[in-house]
Design an enzyme around this catalytic site. Structure first.
Site, PDB file in Angstrom:
ATOM      1  N   ARG A   7      -1.819   9.286  11.276  1.00  0.00           N
ATOM      2  CA  ARG A   7      -2.602   8.057  11.444  1.00  0.00           C
ATOM      3  C   ARG A   7      -3.901   8.404  12.143  1.00  0.00           C
ATOM      4  O   ARG A   7      -3.907   9.191  13.096  1.00  0.00           O
ATOM      5  CB  ARG A   7      -1.784   7.087  12.308  1.00  0.00           C
ATOM      6  CG  ARG A   7      -2.363   5.686  12.436  1.00  0.00           C
ATOM      7  CD  ARG A   7      -2.042   4.897  11.207  1.00  0.00           C
ATOM      8  NE  ARG A   7      -2.384   3.494  11.298  1.00  0.00           N
ATOM      9  CZ  ARG A   7      -1.523   2.534  11.579  1.00  0.00           C
ATOM     10  NH1 ARG A   7      -0.283   2.821  11.866  1.00  0.00           N
ATOM     11  NH2 ARG A   7      -1.912   1.279  11.586  1.00  0.00           N
ATOM     12  N   LYS A  12       2.581   4.382   1.338  1.00  0.00           N
ATOM     13  CA  LYS A  12       2.821   4.893   2.682  1.00  0.00           C
ATOM     14  C   LYS A  12       2.683   6.404   2.630  1.00  0.00           C
ATOM     15  O   LYS A  12       3.464   7.078   1.964  1.00  0.00           O
ATOM     16  CB  LYS A  12       4.205   4.515   3.193  1.00  0.00           C
ATOM     17  CG  LYS A  12       4.428   5.006   4.610  1.00  0.00           C
ATOM     18  CD  LYS A  12       5.742   4.543   5.176  1.00  0.00           C
ATOM     19  CE  LYS A  12       5.786   4.730   6.683  1.00  0.00           C
ATOM     20  NZ  LYS A  12       5.524   6.098   7.111  1.00  0.00           N
ATOM     21  N   GLU A  45       0.857  -1.184   0.000  1.00  0.00           N
ATOM     22  CA  GLU A  45       0.000   0.000   0.000  1.00  0.00           C
ATOM     23  C   GLU A  45       0.893   1.232   0.000  1.00  0.00           C
ATOM     24  O   GLU A  45       2.012   1.176   0.507  1.00  0.00           O
ATOM     25  CB  GLU A  45      -0.859   0.034   1.271  1.00  0.00           C
ATOM     26  CG  GLU A  45      -1.792  -1.132   1.421  1.00  0.00           C
ATOM     27  CD  GLU A  45      -2.382  -1.186   2.833  1.00  0.00           C
ATOM     28  OE1 GLU A  45      -2.131  -0.261   3.626  1.00  0.00           O
ATOM     29  OE2 GLU A  45      -3.072  -2.165   3.122  1.00  0.00           O
TER      30      GLU A  45
HETATM   31  P1  AMP Z   1       6.634   5.089  11.132  1.00  0.00           P
HETATM   32  O1  AMP Z   1       5.891   6.256  11.670  1.00  0.00           O
HETATM   33  O2  AMP Z   1       7.807   5.464  10.318  1.00  0.00           O
HETATM   34  O3  AMP Z   1       6.880   4.018  12.175  1.00  0.00           O
HETATM   35  O4  AMP Z   1       5.685   4.363  10.071  1.00  0.00           O
HETATM   36  C1  AMP Z   1       4.465   3.854  10.418  1.00  0.00           C
HETATM   37  C2  AMP Z   1       3.415   4.858  10.093  1.00  0.00           C
HETATM   38  O5  AMP Z   1       3.178   4.875   8.715  1.00  0.00           O
HETATM   39  C3  AMP Z   1       2.086   4.541  10.677  1.00  0.00           C
HETATM   40  O6  AMP Z   1       1.927   5.012  11.965  1.00  0.00           O
HETATM   41  C4  AMP Z   1       1.131   5.255   9.749  1.00  0.00           C
HETATM   42  O7  AMP Z   1       0.821   6.523  10.275  1.00  0.00           O
HETATM   43  C5  AMP Z   1       1.905   5.439   8.494  1.00  0.00           C
HETATM   44  N1  AMP Z   1       1.283   4.824   7.324  1.00  0.00           N
HETATM   45  C6  AMP Z   1       1.177   5.469   6.148  1.00  0.00           C
HETATM   46  N2  AMP Z   1       0.593   4.701   5.230  1.00  0.00           N
HETATM   47  C7  AMP Z   1       0.300   3.513   5.820  1.00  0.00           C
HETATM   48  C8  AMP Z   1      -0.313   2.307   5.379  1.00  0.00           C
HETATM   49  N3  AMP Z   1      -0.741   2.164   4.122  1.00  0.00           N
HETATM   50  N4  AMP Z   1      -0.433   1.294   6.280  1.00  0.00           N
HETATM   51  C9  AMP Z   1       0.016   1.439   7.555  1.00  0.00           C
HETATM   52  N5  AMP Z   1       0.601   2.548   8.036  1.00  0.00           N
HETATM   53  C10 AMP Z   1       0.743   3.586   7.183  1.00  0.00           C
END
Ligand code: AMP
Length: 534
Positions: free
Chosen positions: A229, A224, A222
Site C-alpha cells: 500500500r 486486490k 477493484e
Molecule cells: P489486508 O492486508 O488483507 O487487510 O487487505 C487490505 C490491503 O489490501 C490494503 O492494505 C491494501 O494494501 C490492499 N489492497 C490491494 N488492492 C486494493 C484496493 N483496490 N483497494 C484497497 N486496498 C487494496
C-alpha cells in the site's frame, strides 16, 4: 525547574493501579485525573508512555533494542544510588528519544549506555514500566480505546472529535495535548496535512458476494493487488511516498515518484494506491521480491532493472487544498479519473450482479492478483478503519498439516503453547517437515485445550519450544507458499491461520511435501518471472 515536573514514579504507580482493576470506567477515571494534573509539555509523552507506545504511530522512530540488550544492562546495573536525581516523565521520554537517534557502527554500545544511565536513576517499579514500554506490552488493559475516552473525559470534549483527530494525526500524545489545552476547537483544527501520512482505510474480510450485497445493493469492485500500500503526497514536483505503516519509502522507489510527477495532473494531492512488482512476463512477482525494493536504499538503479514496479491508484483523499475524506467514494473516484493522465487506475467495475462480480474476481485471480476489494459507492474515507464499507474477497488455499512443535506464548498468551510449527509429510522419508508457523485462528478455550493436549504429546523441550509427537492435525489457510531457507522443507506458508482442528484425520493423512511443491509450482505459473531468474 526540573523539580516542578511530574516524577515518572507517579506514572509508574498509575500503571500499577491500572493493572489492579478490571473496571473500564475506573481506568478511564484514573487516567483522566492523572492527565489533568500534567503540564502542557508533559501530556503527549505521558499519554504515549501510559499506553506503551513511546513514539507516536505516525513517527518512524524506533528504539531497536532487544531482549538480550535489556537483560544485559539490567544484570550488570549497579545497586541504585539513593542520590541519583529522580526521573521525571520528560526525562524518560528524552532518554528514549536519544536511544532512537543513535545510529552508526557503535550504536548497540551507545544505546546500552543511555539505557544504563536511565535505569540507574529508576526505582524498581519505574524500571518495570520502562521495560514494559520497550516491549510495548503494558498488561494493564489500557489500549487506544480506553485512552481516547480518558482524553475526552479529562478535556471535556466529544469522544468522536478525539477519535477523528487521532485518525488524522496518528499521534495519540498530540491529540491529548490539543484536547486538554485547546478543547473542541483545537481538535477540529487537526485535519489532513500534506506530507503528514494518515493510516490507510482498510477492508473487512468477506467470504462471498452474497454477504457483500446484503450490505450494499450496488458496489464497486477493484482488483486486490498483492502488493504494498502506498500513500502518495504531492505538491508540484515534490512527491513523497509513505508505506501502510506510515514510514517514508520515497528514496527506494524513484520511478513511482517520477510517474506521479509526470502522470498526475494536480498541484496538490494525497493519493492512495498499491505498488506491485512485475515480472518479465508482465505478471505480479511474489511479495518477497517487492519487499526487497521497498527496503533498499542503495544500488537502486540496479534494483529498478531487476524488480520493476507498477503503480495502481484507487483513491484521492485530498486535492488542491480540499479534504475529500468525507465525500463519497464515487465522487473521489471521478476526481481521480479527472486528474490521472499517465498512471494506471485499479481495474474496476460497478455492479449489482453476483454473476458479474464472480466473473470479475475470476479474471483478477487468473491475472495473478489476490482477489477483489468491494467498496460501497457512498463510502467516506475513514483512515485506519476497517468496516462494512470496504470488503476484501480472496481465494484462500488450504492444507491439512500436523503440529510437530509449539512455543510458549507471551503477553496475553502467557501460559499457553500458542505458536505452532506446522508440518507436511515427506512421503519419501516418512518424516514430517515444517512448512510454516502460526499463532492465528484459535479461541482462548482452544489454546487452553491445545496446550493440555500438546503437553501430553511432549517429546522434548528446548528453550521456549516444546517438540511433540505428530498427532494433532489442523486445517490451515494461507495466502501464499514462499521459498524459504528457514525450514528444511525449503518452504514457508505466508499468512497461515488455523481454520479447523481436524480430529477426524490421522497424521498419516496430512498433505505431503510433494503436494506443497506442486501447489508452489502452480502458484508460480500465475506469477511473474524475475528478469535473469532467481
Ligand atoms: P489486508 O492486508 O488483507 O487487510 O487487505 C487490505 C490491503 O489490501 C490494503 O492494505 C491494501 O494494501 C490492499 N489492497 C490491494 N488492492 C486494493 C484496493 N483496490 N483497494 C484497497 N486496498 C487494496
Amino acid at each position: 525547574m526540573e523539580g516542578q515536573y511530574t516524577p515518572f514514579s507517579e506514572l509508574a504507580e498509575l500503571c500499577e493501579k491500572l493493572s489492579k482493576t478490571t473496571k473500564r470506567l475506573e481506568k478511564i477515571r484514573m487516567i483522566s485525573e492523572f492527565l489533568k494534573k500534567l503540564k502542557k509539555e508533559e501530556i503527549a509523552p505521558a499519554v504515549l508512555l501510559i499506553v506503551g507506545e513511546i513514539f507516536p504511530e505516525a513517527s518512524s522512530k524506533t528504539l531497536e533494542i532487544g531482549f538480550a540488550t535489556i537483560s544485559k544492562v539490567l544484570e550488570s546495573s549497579p545497586q541504585k544510588t539513593l542520590f541519583g536525581k529522580p526521573l521525571t516523565i520528560l526525562n524518560v521520554a528524552e532518554y528514549f528519544d536519544r536511544i532512537a537517534k543513535v545510529t552508526g557502527p557503535r550504536s548497540r554500545e551507545n544505546k546500552e549506555l543511555i539505557l544504563r544511565s536511565m535505569f540507574e536513576r529508576a526505582s524498581e517499579l519505574e524500571t518495570k514500566y520502562i521495560v514494559k514500554n520497550i516491549f510495548g506490552e503494558m498488561q494493564h488493559g489500557v489500549g487506544e480505546g480506553v485512552m481516547l475516552e480518558a482524553i475526552a473525559k479529562a478535556s471535556n470534549t466529544n469522544l468522536d472529535s478525539v477519535r477523528r483527530a487521532l485518525m488524522f494525526s496518528g499521534n495519540l500524545g498530540k491529540v491529548a495535548e490539543v484536547a486538554l489545552t485547546s478543547g473542541e476547537e483545537g481538535l477540529k483544527s487537526i485535519g489532513l496535512t500534506l506530507f503528514q501520512p494518515v493510516k490507510p482505510m482498510l477492508a473487512h474480510m468477506a467470504y462471498s458476494f452474497e454477504e457483500v450485497f446484503k450490505y450494499h445493493k450496488v458496489i464497486a469492485l477493484e482488483y486486490k493487488f498483492d502488493g504494498a500500500r502506498v500513500q502518495i503526497h504531492k505538491r508540484g514536483n515534490n512527491v513523497r511516498v509513505f508505506s501502510r505503516r506510515l514510514t517514508e519509502v520515497t528514496i527506494s522507489i524513484p520511478e513511482i515518484v517520477n510517474e506521479v510527477i509526470n502522470g498526475v495532473n494536480a498541484e496538490e494531492a494525497i493519493l492512495d494506491g498499491e505498488v506491485i512488482a512485475v515480472g518479465a512476463n508482465g505478471r505480479p512477482l511474489p511479495f518477497q521480491d517487492l519487499m526487497r525494493r521497498f527496503t533498499k536504499v542503495k544500488n537502486i538503479e540496479e534494483e529498478m532493472k531487476r524488480i520493476p514496479l507498477k503503480l495502481y491508484l484507487f483513491d484521492v483523499i485530498y486535492l488542491n487544498g480540499k479534504q475529500l475524506v468525507d465525500r463519497p467514494y464515487s465522487e473521489r473516484w471521478s476526481e481521480l479519473e479527472r486528474i490521472v493522465e499517465k498512471v494506471e487506475l485499479a481495474p474496476r467495475i460497478v455492479t449489482s450482479s453476483i454473476n458479474e462480480a464472480e466473473g470479475f474476481m475470476k479474471r483478477a485471480v487468473e491475472e495473478g492478483h489476490e482477489g477483489v476489494v468491494a467498496k460501497a459507492l457512498n463510502s467516506p474515507y475513514i483512515p485506519g478503519a476497517r468496516g462494512n464499507l470496504w470488503f476484501k474477497l480472496k481465494t484462500a488455499d488450504y492444507l491439512d498439516l500436523v503440529i510437530v512443535g509449539a512455543q510458549w506464548g507471551y503477553g496475553r498468551r502467557t501460559g499457553w503453547l500458542s505458536d505452532y510449527f506446522l508440518a507436511a509429510l515427506d512421503e519419501e522419508t516418512g518424516n514430517y517437515e515444517i512448512v510454516g508457523k502460526t499463532f492465528k485462528g484459535l479461541t482462548d478455550e482452544e489454546f487452553e485445550e491445545m496446550t493440555r493436549k500438546l503437553l501430553e504429546l511432549k517429546v522434548e523441550e528446548e528453550d521456549n519450544t516444546v517438540w511433540v509427537k505428530p498427532e494433532i492435525v489442523v486445517e490451515v489457510a494461507y495466502s501464499e507458499i514462499q521459498r524459504s531457507p528457514k525450514y528444511k522443507s525449503g518452504f514457508a506458508l505466508r499468512f497461515a491461520r488455523i481454520t479447523r482442528i481436524r480430529s477426524d484425520k490421522s497424521p498419516f493423512e496430512v498433505d505431503t511435501l510433494r503436494r506443497v511443491r506442486e501447489l508452489y509450482q502452480k502458484q508460480q505459473e500465475k506469477k511473474g518471472i524475475l528478469k535473469g531468474g532467481f
